[in-house]
Design a protein around this motif. Sequence first.
Motif, PDB file in Angstrom:
ATOM      1  N   LEU A 107       0.764  -1.217   0.017  1.00  0.00           N
ATOM      2  CA  LEU A 107      -0.137  -0.113   0.133  1.00  0.00           C
ATOM      3  C   LEU A 107       0.793   1.168  -0.054  1.00  0.00           C
ATOM      4  CD1 LEU A 107      -2.799  -0.743   2.479  1.00  0.00           C
ATOM      5  CD2 LEU A 107      -3.282  -0.560   0.047  1.00  0.00           C
ATOM      6  N   ASN A 108       1.886   1.364   0.739  1.00  0.00           N
ATOM      7  CA  ASN A 108       2.848   2.342   0.837  1.00  0.00           C
ATOM      8  C   ASN A 108       3.533   2.621  -0.451  1.00  0.00           C
ATOM      9  OD1 ASN A 108       2.292   3.448   3.597  1.00  0.00           O
ATOM     10  ND2 ASN A 108       3.655   1.995   4.311  1.00  0.00           N
ATOM     11  N   GLY A 110       2.327   1.637  -3.270  1.00  0.00           N
ATOM     12  CA  GLY A 110       1.331   2.152  -4.350  1.00  0.00           C
ATOM     13  C   GLY A 110       1.081   3.782  -4.269  1.00  0.00           C
ATOM     14  N   TYR A 111       0.769   4.006  -2.751  1.00  0.00           N
ATOM     15  CA  TYR A 111       0.439   5.643  -2.646  1.00  0.00           C
ATOM     16  C   TYR A 111       1.995   6.201  -3.128  1.00  0.00           C
ATOM     17  CZ  TYR A 111      -3.783   4.517  -0.300  1.00  0.00           C
ATOM     18  OH  TYR A 111      -4.952   3.924   0.191  1.00  0.00           O
ATOM     19  N   GLY A 112       3.165   5.918  -2.930  1.00  0.00           N
ATOM     20  CA  GLY A 112       4.284   6.397  -3.072  1.00  0.00           C
ATOM     21  C   GLY A 112       4.478   6.667  -4.699  1.00  0.00           C
ATOM     22  N   ILE A 114       1.713   6.734  -6.927  1.00  0.00           N
ATOM     23  CA  ILE A 114       0.517   7.640  -6.958  1.00  0.00           C
ATOM     24  C   ILE A 114       1.154   9.282  -6.786  1.00  0.00           C
ATOM     25  CG2 ILE A 114      -1.522   8.278  -6.626  1.00  0.00           C
ATOM     26  CD1 ILE A 114      -2.376   5.519  -6.118  1.00  0.00           C
ATOM     27  N   GLU A 115       1.809   9.345  -5.871  1.00  0.00           N
ATOM     28  CA  GLU A 115       2.000  10.760  -5.476  1.00  0.00           C
ATOM     29  C   GLU A 115       3.434  11.024  -6.203  1.00  0.00           C
ATOM     30  OE1 GLU A 115       3.183  11.009  -1.387  1.00  0.00           O
ATOM     31  OE2 GLU A 115       1.144  10.747  -0.794  1.00  0.00           O
ATOM     32  N   ASN A 131       9.102  11.579  -2.681  1.00  0.00           N
ATOM     33  CA  ASN A 131       8.467  10.469  -2.814  1.00  0.00           C
ATOM     34  C   ASN A 131       9.433   9.507  -3.728  1.00  0.00           C
ATOM     35  OD1 ASN A 131       6.069  10.442  -1.507  1.00  0.00           O
ATOM     36  ND2 ASN A 131       5.423  12.078  -3.186  1.00  0.00           N
TER      37      ASN A 131
END
Length: 149
Positions: A107-108, A110-112, A114-115, A131
């Motif tokens: 999850l981290n 993936g969010y990284g 995306i950011e 990021n």
Amino acid sequence: MSRADNTTLPTTSLPIRMRVHGMDCAKDAAEIERAARSAGVAEGDVKVSAATHVMTLRIAEDDLPKVRPALDATGYGFELIKSGDTTSDPAYKDPSYRRALWIVVLLNLGYGVIEMFGGFLSGSQALKAVNGGAILGHGSDGIVLSRAA
């Protein structure tokens, strides 16, 4: 047996391990150790780990009923751990813990991504630098920052 007797229970080489329920911190562990010592357990023969919630007593199993009332008076729950019981193994050995850890890592990641993608779309140098370093590791911070400049 009280501390006033100035006697200690004999030490044994095979420890008795007990799971402690309701203990929250090192203060609680120290309280349990004091209770065991007040029942005649020598200072080096009792160890309570606040991290694992396990108490180790180096006394004969026949002496446990002498110590148990002092332990029960603390208000915590005590459960004898039989030899070969692995339920008190560290959490990282538990498959469900490892699965949850991998989910958090993914999850981290993936969010990284995306950011970082959002940073490229918006032209934000700060988002790309922060990021990019978080995703690729701290060793790559210098590379990402030098390209962002």
